[in-house]
Write an enzyme that holds these catalytic residues in place. Structure first.
Site, PDB file in Angstrom:
ATOM      1  N   GLU A  20      -3.853   1.850  -2.942  1.00 34.20           N
ATOM      2  CA  GLU A  20      -3.895   3.457  -2.683  1.00 34.20           C
ATOM      3  C   GLU A  20      -3.022   4.215  -3.500  1.00 34.20           C
ATOM      4  O   GLU A  20      -2.103   4.746  -2.999  1.00 34.20           O
ATOM      5  CB  GLU A  20      -3.703   3.580  -1.128  1.00 34.20           C
ATOM      6  CG  GLU A  20      -4.804   3.410  -0.079  1.00 34.20           C
ATOM      7  CD  GLU A  20      -4.841   4.118   1.017  1.00 34.20           C
ATOM      8  OE1 GLU A  20      -5.378   5.273   0.969  1.00 34.20           O
ATOM      9  OE2 GLU A  20      -4.268   3.682   2.061  1.00 34.20           O
ATOM     10  N   ASN A  39       1.051  -1.262  -0.024  1.00 35.64           N
ATOM     11  CA  ASN A  39       0.156   0.063  -0.104  1.00 35.64           C
ATOM     12  C   ASN A  39       0.910   1.101  -0.045  1.00 35.64           C
ATOM     13  O   ASN A  39       1.503   1.418   0.998  1.00 35.64           O
ATOM     14  CB  ASN A  39      -0.862   0.012   1.299  1.00 35.64           C
ATOM     15  CG  ASN A  39      -1.904   1.036   1.242  1.00 35.64           C
ATOM     16  OD1 ASN A  39      -1.368   2.261   0.841  1.00 35.64           O
ATOM     17  ND2 ASN A  39      -3.112   1.066   1.750  1.00 35.64           N
ATOM     18  N   ASP A  56      -1.432  -6.262   6.145  1.00 35.68           N
ATOM     19  CA  ASP A  56      -1.120  -6.638   4.747  1.00 35.68           C
ATOM     20  C   ASP A  56      -0.899  -8.060   4.562  1.00 35.68           C
ATOM     21  O   ASP A  56       0.201  -8.264   4.916  1.00 35.68           O
ATOM     22  CB  ASP A  56      -0.007  -5.695   4.358  1.00 35.68           C
ATOM     23  CG  ASP A  56      -0.286  -4.292   4.363  1.00 35.68           C
ATOM     24  OD1 ASP A  56      -0.836  -3.701   3.347  1.00 35.68           O
ATOM     25  OD2 ASP A  56      -0.128  -3.486   5.281  1.00 35.68           O
TER      26      ASP A  56
END
Length: 258
Positions: free
Chosen positions: A34, A7, A219
DNA sequence: ATGGTAGCGCTGCTA
């Protein structure tokens, strides 16, 4: 085949970090979350110069996902979003690379337990579950990875008194939704190789979270039953979190034997 | 833990 997830919290800001990390880690496949970029602004030419093909699904300001593959690997059968689940938010992209189905997720954060965004998170996870059940039948060799915005158990949080069953990212319903994904025949690759607590992938920008070791492991990389025996290593690379102007997340990766 | 920091984009939302 080394498969990673990161991310980046704005690919526009983090492109130099991504290029540096690709050069040192040499992953074969990278799932990004993102990116916060409209497709017209995606830096596919810069990434091609770094040796990676890209497919992406983005929007302005929020969300955005992408899959990169190191050349000469091809990226085939690209799917954007969860079929049948109407959603303007760009949170899912799937593709086949090197014979492995890659499903890249930016799971809904959920804001706070009981909020509208939390209800959306649970509905989204339900739709994801049903889609992955059929996707696994079509593609037994599957890796599902990304920012899950769920810390699986107590080993994955710095302070269980703060991150408890009524708190976002660790609530009972969120963890139950993750368990339902495991029940499809998906396995947390990191836990196939590591038992220890405190191996985090995200640290809040606020209150010196990284400096104080206040993190979470949210994650995740899930490998299917068919790939489990090929998953020979997994890890989290903390170094990019130490770089100047970092993402709040750091890369997680797995290695599949050929 | 209702503050804190970062990104986007220009005001407040999202994380």
């Amino acid at each position: 085949m080394k498969i990673a997830s990161w991310n980046v919290n704005s690919l526009n800001v983090r492109l130099p970090h991504l290029e540096a990390w690709l050069a040192q880690a040499m992953p074969d496949v990278v799932a990004l979350q993102e990116t916060k970029l409209e497709d017209a602004r995606f830096p596919d030419a810069e990434l091609a110069a770094a040796g990676y093909r890209s497919v992406f699904a983005g929007q302005k300001t929020y969300n955005g996902v992408a899959i990169l593959a190191r050349m000469p690997l091809a990226i085939d059968d690209v799917q954007i979003g969860i079929p049948g689940f109407e959603d303007e938010q760009k949170r899912v992209i799937a593709a086949t690379v090197g014979g492995v189905r890659i499903v890249d997720l930016y799971v809904v954060n959920g804001q706070s337990v009981g909020s509208d965004k939390y209800e959306y998170k649970l509905r989204w996870l339900e739709a994801l579950h049903d889609w992955l059940a059929s996707e696994l039948r079509a593609h037994p060799d599957m890796v599902v990875l990304g920012d899950f915005n769920i810390a699986p158990d107590e080993r994955d949080v710095h302070d269980p008194k703060v991150w408890h069953d009524g708190h976002i990212l660790t609530s009972t319903a969120e963890r139950a939704a993750l368990q339902r994904l495991y029940a499809l025949g998906l396995h947390d690759a990191f836990r196939l190789h590591h038992d220890e607590a405190g191996m985090f992938s995200w640290w809040d920008y606020r209150q010196g979270g990284f400096r104080r070791g206040n993190g979470l492991r949210i994650d995740l990389t899930l490998v299917s039953d068919a790939l489990r025996a090929r998953c020979v290593a997994a890890g989290i690379d903390r170094e990019p979190r130490t770089w100047e102007r970092p993402s709040d997340h750091t890369p997680a990766w797995v290695e599949l034997a050929d």
